[in-house]
Scaffold this active site. Structure first.
Site, PDB file in Angstrom:
ATOM      1  N   THR A 153       0.353   2.711  28.179  1.00  0.00           N
ATOM      2  CA  THR A 153      -0.028   1.598  29.058  1.00  0.00           C
ATOM      3  C   THR A 153      -1.306   0.944  28.542  1.00  0.00           C
ATOM      4  O   THR A 153      -2.291   1.621  28.236  1.00  0.00           O
ATOM      5  CB  THR A 153      -0.257   2.098  30.497  1.00  0.00           C
ATOM      6  OG1 THR A 153       0.954   2.693  30.977  1.00  0.00           O
ATOM      7  CG2 THR A 153      -0.660   0.961  31.419  1.00  0.00           C
ATOM      8  N   GLN A 196     -17.547  -3.282  11.316  1.00  0.00           N
ATOM      9  CA  GLN A 196     -18.905  -3.825  11.313  1.00  0.00           C
ATOM     10  C   GLN A 196     -18.939  -5.329  11.062  1.00  0.00           C
ATOM     11  O   GLN A 196     -19.937  -5.987  11.386  1.00  0.00           O
ATOM     12  CB  GLN A 196     -19.757  -3.116  10.262  1.00  0.00           C
ATOM     13  CG  GLN A 196     -20.005  -1.641  10.532  1.00  0.00           C
ATOM     14  CD  GLN A 196     -20.871  -1.386  11.746  1.00  0.00           C
ATOM     15  OE1 GLN A 196     -21.680  -2.220  12.152  1.00  0.00           O
ATOM     16  NE2 GLN A 196     -20.711  -0.213  12.356  1.00  0.00           N
ATOM     17  N   ASN A 239     -21.085   0.421   7.135  1.00  0.00           N
ATOM     18  CA  ASN A 239     -21.745   0.686   8.407  1.00  0.00           C
ATOM     19  C   ASN A 239     -23.150   1.269   8.253  1.00  0.00           C
ATOM     20  O   ASN A 239     -23.968   1.151   9.158  1.00  0.00           O
ATOM     21  CB  ASN A 239     -20.897   1.635   9.266  1.00  0.00           C
ATOM     22  CG  ASN A 239     -20.532   2.912   8.530  1.00  0.00           C
ATOM     23  OD1 ASN A 239     -19.941   2.867   7.456  1.00  0.00           O
ATOM     24  ND2 ASN A 239     -20.864   4.049   9.098  1.00  0.00           N
ATOM     25  N   GLY A 251     -11.535   1.520  16.611  1.00  0.00           N
ATOM     26  CA  GLY A 251     -11.429   1.346  15.170  1.00  0.00           C
ATOM     27  C   GLY A 251     -10.860   2.549  14.455  1.00  0.00           C
ATOM     28  O   GLY A 251     -10.114   2.405  13.485  1.00  0.00           O
ATOM     29  N   SER A 252     -11.201   3.749  14.906  1.00  0.00           N
ATOM     30  CA  SER A 252     -10.700   4.953  14.239  1.00  0.00           C
ATOM     31  C   SER A 252      -9.187   5.059  14.344  1.00  0.00           C
ATOM     32  O   SER A 252      -8.510   5.411  13.376  1.00  0.00           O
ATOM     33  CB  SER A 252     -11.355   6.207  14.827  1.00  0.00           C
ATOM     34  OG  SER A 252     -12.716   6.266  14.476  1.00  0.00           O
ATOM     35  N   SER A 295     -13.218  -2.952  16.367  1.00  0.00           N
ATOM     36  CA  SER A 295     -13.560  -2.202  17.573  1.00  0.00           C
ATOM     37  C   SER A 295     -14.467  -3.044  18.457  1.00  0.00           C
ATOM     38  O   SER A 295     -15.443  -3.628  17.981  1.00  0.00           O
ATOM     39  CB  SER A 295     -14.257  -0.899  17.199  1.00  0.00           C
ATOM     40  OG  SER A 295     -14.420  -0.073  18.322  1.00  0.00           O
ATOM     41  N   ALA A 296     -14.164  -3.094  19.754  1.00  0.00           N
ATOM     42  CA  ALA A 296     -14.854  -4.008  20.675  1.00  0.00           C
ATOM     43  C   ALA A 296     -16.327  -3.688  20.870  1.00  0.00           C
ATOM     44  O   ALA A 296     -17.148  -4.588  21.035  1.00  0.00           O
ATOM     45  CB  ALA A 296     -14.146  -4.001  22.029  1.00  0.00           C
ATOM     46  N   CYS A 352     -27.821  14.898   9.002  1.00  0.00           N
ATOM     47  CA  CYS A 352     -28.364  16.099   9.655  1.00  0.00           C
ATOM     48  C   CYS A 352     -28.424  15.919  11.161  1.00  0.00           C
ATOM     49  O   CYS A 352     -28.445  16.883  11.915  1.00  0.00           O
ATOM     50  CB  CYS A 352     -29.753  16.423   9.112  1.00  0.00           C
ATOM     51  SG  CYS A 352     -30.972  15.128   9.374  1.00  0.00           S
TER      52      CYS A 352
END
Length: 394
Positions: free
Chosen positions: A238, A180, A152, A72-73, A200-201, A326
């Site tokens: 690839t 999400q 998220n 996702g990023s 994202s998987a 934190c």
């Protein structure tokens, strides 16, 4: 209860046995490079095409609009950086929100250093974008709106259809980070007027290290990664064939089980919220009370440090996460919780519990009892809580 209770499914999910089984042959039997021309390579190429079609079908998109990425990023980075590069002759203004994932926020900071003007919109106390604020922020130089589908941390769902319609009306690209939401909520890219979508998987019981970017046909998006001609010359490298196969299987599985699974998750979510709210004083639910992801619970407990709460929960075999950053080495609380108006001291005492398909009511009952016990123990050690109670009784 001796087993581990996993309530951090927003961070990652367990790869399902069905997905693992689908992936295994592509490590050892069908291991050809999809770009080669012999039969062994053709098996890999066919498997990638099948996964692409599976994902496109779920989005009601065309298969040639799905581009596989490493997650996702990368998809978020690609959407923003490439859109800015491709449309900068039209304008340099991008609109997003203050509660986006850091993959969006840090990319925006990067683009600001390269001439982009970024508007970071506020959200309301429930973490939802105000459409009137978005409309006011539009300028003739606006080229892109990027608003996440669902948050998220606090689970709030944005008015995606209205945002998409507004963007289309003004001839502006609309990207949504749906990491999400994909597999948790029904998504039709045409109905919602979405031009680009990231996913994202590993958020839907698929493997880590693979995602996709949906790019509507006609959108001028250039490559982010340069090299070979993979992904129709838009994303070099690839292909991760086993990962892509796993994603296709996970996506199909999520779509087939979505209605029943999310209904169960939402019922358990509401049960958990209800018990925590009634049985622990001085706590609050973060995020929209109803327009939220079916598996997301985010609560703040006054006079408690989120990090201490997490560590003590872990001692009981409970995996969760804090609304406070934190835990990643920062002393600052979550940017999302600050954006919805929480003061630092309350934001620091936040806990995110995200349910999965295997979560049971028995597990949640155990978790509630342990949270009650830990919160009381931490408050008993807090001079702030002691002073507060004295004032309450005065």
């Amino acid at each position: 209860m001796s087993k581990r209770i996993y309530l951090d499914n927003a961070a990652t999910t367990k790869t399902s046995p069905e997905v693992v089984e689908a992936m295994l042959p592509y490590f050892t039997e069908h291991y050809g490079n999809p770009s080669s021309i012999y039969e062994l390579a053709g098996e890999s190429k066919e498997a990638v095409s099948k996964a692409r079609e599976e994902i496109a079908r779920i989005l009601q998109a065309k298969s040639n609009e799905i581009y596989f990425t490493a997650g996702g990023s990368e998809a978020d980075n690609w959407a923003l950086k490439a859109a800015f590069e491709a449309y900068k002759e039209k304008g340099n203004h991008i609109i997003t929100t203050k509660i986006e994932h850091h993959a969006i926020l840090h990319t925006c900071e990067y683009l600001e250093k390269r001439g982009a003007k970024i508007t970071y919109l506020d959200v309301d106390e429930n973490g939802v974008l105000r459409l009137e604020d978005l409309e006011k922020a539009l300028t003739p130089e606006t080229i892109l709106i990027s608003v996440m589908f669902a948050n998220n941390e606090i689970g709030s769902i944005q008015p995606i259809k209205e945002i998409g319609m507004l963007a289309k009306e003004h001839g502006i690209l609309f990207h949504t980070d749906a990491v999400q939401a994909f597999g948790q909520l029904p998504i039709s890219v045409d109905e919602l007027q979405i031009d680009m979508l990231s996913s994202s998987a590993h958020k839907i019981n698929g493997p880590k290290g693979v995602g996709f970017l949906y790019i509507r046909k006609g959108v001028k998006i250039r490559s982010l990664i340069h090299g070979g001609a993979q992904e129709r010359k838009r994303r070099a490298g690839t292909e991760n064939v086993p990962g892509i196969v796993g994603y296709g299987c996970a996506a199909r599985r999520a779509a087939e089980t979505m209605e029943e699974r999310t209904k169960k998750e939402a019922e358990l979510r509401d049960y958990l919220i209800g018990r925590l709210s009634k049985e622990i004083p001085y706590c609050r639910l973060n995020g929209h009370p109803t327009m939220r992801l079916p598996n997301n619970v985010n609560m703040s407990f006054r006079f408690v440090e989120g990090e201490s709460l997490l560590i003590m929960l872990d001692g009981y075999g409970i995996c969760a996460s804090s609304g406070s950053a934190c835990t990643s080495g920062s002393l600052d609380p979550s940017h999302v919780l600050l954006a919805i108006g929480l003061p630092h001291e309350i934001a620091h005492g936040s806990l995110r519990l995200t349910l999965g398909e295997e979560t049971t009511r028995e597990e949640l009952d155990y978790v509630v009892e342990k949270i009650k016990e830990i919160v009381q123990r931490l408050r008993d050690m807090s001079p702030l809580y002691e002073d507060f109670i004295k004032k309450e009784k005065a």
